[in-house]
Design a protein around this motif. Sequence first.
Motif, mmCIF file in Angstrom:
data_model
loop_
_atom_site.group_PDB
_atom_site.id
_atom_site.type_symbol
_atom_site.label_atom_id
_atom_site.label_comp_id
_atom_site.label_asym_id
_atom_site.label_seq_id
_atom_site.Cartn_x
_atom_site.Cartn_y
_atom_site.Cartn_z
ATOM 1 N N ASN A 1 0.664 13.078 12.441
ATOM 2 C CA ASN A 1 -0.273 12.812 11.339
ATOM 3 C C ASN A 1 0.400 12.704 9.970
ATOM 4 N N LEU A 2 1.431 13.503 9.738
ATOM 5 C CA LEU A 2 2.032 13.490 8.394
ATOM 6 C C LEU A 2 3.372 12.753 8.381
ATOM 7 N N ARG A 3 4.302 13.197 9.229
ATOM 8 C CA ARG A 3 5.614 12.523 9.257
ATOM 9 C C ARG A 3 5.424 11.059 9.672
ATOM 10 N N GLY A 4 4.583 10.838 10.692
ATOM 11 C CA GLY A 4 4.344 9.478 11.186
ATOM 12 C C GLY A 4 3.732 8.594 10.103
ATOM 13 N N ALA A 5 2.702 9.120 9.429
ATOM 14 C CA ALA A 5 2.030 8.331 8.378
ATOM 15 C C ALA A 5 3.006 8.044 7.234
ATOM 16 N N TRP A 6 3.830 9.019 6.919
ATOM 17 C CA TRP A 6 4.836 8.850 5.864
ATOM 18 C C TRP A 6 5.828 7.745 6.238
ATOM 19 N N LEU A 7 6.366 7.816 7.462
ATOM 20 C CA LEU A 7 7.391 6.840 7.872
ATOM 21 C C LEU A 7 6.822 5.423 7.904
ATOM 22 N N VAL A 8 5.583 5.285 8.382
ATOM 23 C CA VAL A 8 4.971 3.945 8.455
ATOM 24 C C VAL A 8 4.749 3.402 7.041
ATOM 25 N N ALA A 9 4.163 4.222 6.160
ATOM 26 C CA ALA A 9 3.885 3.753 4.788
ATOM 27 C C ALA A 9 5.192 3.479 4.047
ATOM 28 N N GLN A 10 6.193 4.324 4.264
ATOM 29 C CA GLN A 10 7.478 4.120 3.592
ATOM 30 C C GLN A 10 8.081 2.769 3.989
ATOM 31 N N GLU A 11 8.055 2.466 5.285
ATOM 32 C CA GLU A 11 8.674 1.234 5.782
ATOM 33 C C GLU A 11 7.904 0.001 5.299
ATOM 34 N N VAL A 12 6.572 0.070 5.359
ATOM 35 C CA VAL A 12 5.773 -1.070 4.884
ATOM 36 C C VAL A 12 5.945 -1.210 3.368
ATOM 37 N N GLY A 13 5.945 -0.087 2.653
ATOM 38 C CA GLY A 13 6.131 -0.112 1.196
ATOM 39 C C GLY A 13 7.465 -0.744 0.821
ATOM 40 N N ARG A 14 8.516 -0.372 1.539
ATOM 41 C CA ARG A 14 9.847 -0.953 1.274
ATOM 42 C C ARG A 14 9.795 -2.473 1.349
ATOM 43 N N LYS A 15 9.121 -2.964 2.389
ATOM 44 C CA LYS A 15 9.051 -4.416 2.582
ATOM 45 C C LYS A 15 8.196 -5.069 1.491
ATOM 46 N N MET A 16 7.083 -4.424 1.135
ATOM 47 C CA MET A 16 6.232 -4.998 0.075
ATOM 48 C C MET A 16 7.029 -5.091 -1.229
ATOM 49 N N ARG B 1 -1.332 9.937 -3.351
ATOM 50 C CA ARG B 1 -1.212 9.956 -4.821
ATOM 51 C C ARG B 1 0.228 9.677 -5.249
ATOM 52 N N PHE B 2 1.195 10.296 -4.563
ATOM 53 C CA PHE B 2 2.600 10.067 -4.933
ATOM 54 C C PHE B 2 2.983 8.598 -4.753
ATOM 55 N N MET B 3 2.577 8.023 -3.632
ATOM 56 C CA MET B 3 2.946 6.614 -3.385
ATOM 57 C C MET B 3 2.255 5.705 -4.396
ATOM 58 N N ALA B 4 0.983 6.017 -4.713
ATOM 59 C CA ALA B 4 0.246 5.192 -5.684
ATOM 60 C C ALA B 4 0.962 5.215 -7.031
ATOM 61 N N GLN B 5 1.432 6.402 -7.422
ATOM 62 C CA GLN B 5 2.104 6.533 -8.717
ATOM 63 C C GLN B 5 3.432 5.769 -8.728
ATOM 64 N N GLU B 6 4.215 5.952 -7.672
ATOM 65 C CA GLU B 6 5.560 5.380 -7.669
ATOM 66 C C GLU B 6 5.558 3.867 -7.451
ATOM 67 N N TRP B 7 4.535 3.359 -6.739
ATOM 68 C CA TRP B 7 4.550 1.939 -6.372
ATOM 69 C C TRP B 7 3.587 1.080 -7.200
ATOM 70 N N ALA B 8 2.927 1.674 -8.184
ATOM 71 C CA ALA B 8 1.999 0.868 -9.013
ATOM 72 C C ALA B 8 2.747 -0.281 -9.673
ATOM 73 N N ARG B 9 3.989 -0.028 -10.078
ATOM 74 C CA ARG B 9 4.771 -1.064 -10.772
ATOM 75 C C ARG B 9 5.069 -2.267 -9.879
ATOM 76 N N TYR B 10 4.946 -2.065 -8.569
ATOM 77 C CA TYR B 10 5.176 -3.180 -7.635
ATOM 78 C C TYR B 10 3.857 -3.802 -7.189
ATOM 79 N N ASP B 11 2.766 -3.414 -7.849
ATOM 80 C CA ASP B 11 1.449 -3.970 -7.500
ATOM 81 C C ASP B 11 0.998 -3.546 -6.103
#
Length: 254
Positions: free
Chosen positions: A117-132, A171-181
């Motif tokens: 639930n947590l590590r998995g969700a983190w890894l998936v969002a991190q990888e998709v975020g990197r690509k975005m 919240r952390f991802m929203a804050q850090e990635w807002a600059r990338y839209d």
Amino acid sequence: MSNPFSLEGQTALVTGASSGLGRHFALTLAKAGARVAVCARRTDRLKELVEEIEAFDGRAMAFSMDVTDHDSIVSAIDGAETELGATRVLVNNAGTTVTKKIVDFTVEDYDHVMDTNLRGAWLVAQEVGRKMIVHGHGGSIVNIASMAGIHTVRLLSVYGMSKSGVVHMTRFMAQEWARYDIRVNAIAPGYIETELNADFFASEKGQEFVERFLRKRVGKPADLDGVLLLLASGASDFVTGTVIEADDGLSLVM
Ligand SMILES: NC(=O)c1ccc[n+]([C@@H]2O[C@H](COP(=O)([O-])OP(=O)(O)OC[C@H]3O[C@@H](n4cnc5c(N)ncnc54)[C@H](OP(=O)(O)O)[C@@H]3O)[C@@H](O)[C@H]2O)c1
């Protein structure tokens, strides 16, 4: 005026799409026009889902993904990009639960819930975020949290702790990635009938439990359609870092 909830021409990736909410989310996104990468471990079920989507002229492909295995996450996300185009919408939904008293939890139970639930969700969002970020086109990430990640729910301690992590990760991802839209939001559902809980709600104990709910009913996956489409689409362009509690008011009486 064009439909602000349309996902026409966009690629969406849904984890945990082999049953319950994820399966329904994939259908909803495909009906809104998205090409959908459906991911989970039970690929036979994913193939049936792809056929169901293709039957209404939607577009989808199945990708094997175990969210506890980093290599499997990267390979599914890469495959989805190659076959369907860069992911613009992620529905980070895969999840599991162990229902026990705190004193009965084993280390294995704890790791199983947290790793999924947590590590998995983190890894998936991190990888998709990197690509975005690399593609520079922005996107929307919708994390599936839970009412138990905000309020205490009996016997759901570790599950609730993992979902609380998902809420704060949002919240952390929203804050850090807002600059990338890249917008990052979460849905915290109340009780929705799926394979996870259908047996319980069919039982006498389950029915008694529902009698205590504000509106004396359990939700259906379709009850989350509006919130999902709002957060996934440009209709919520001004919204990031939020958690929408979609629980039929249940948290007011828990
Ligand atoms: N139903 C509710 O009342 C409710 C309420 C609040 C929040 N939620 C959340 O909503 C999400 C979906 O729950 P649901 O009720 O639809 O449950 P479900 O029917 O049991 O579906 C869970 C999904 O997660 C996938 N999954 C589990 N472990 C996985 C892993 N290691 N790797 C990849 N996929 C994995 C499963 O696919 P495979 O087994 O095929 O891999 C399945 O598709 C979960 O995050 C849950 O916590 C549900």
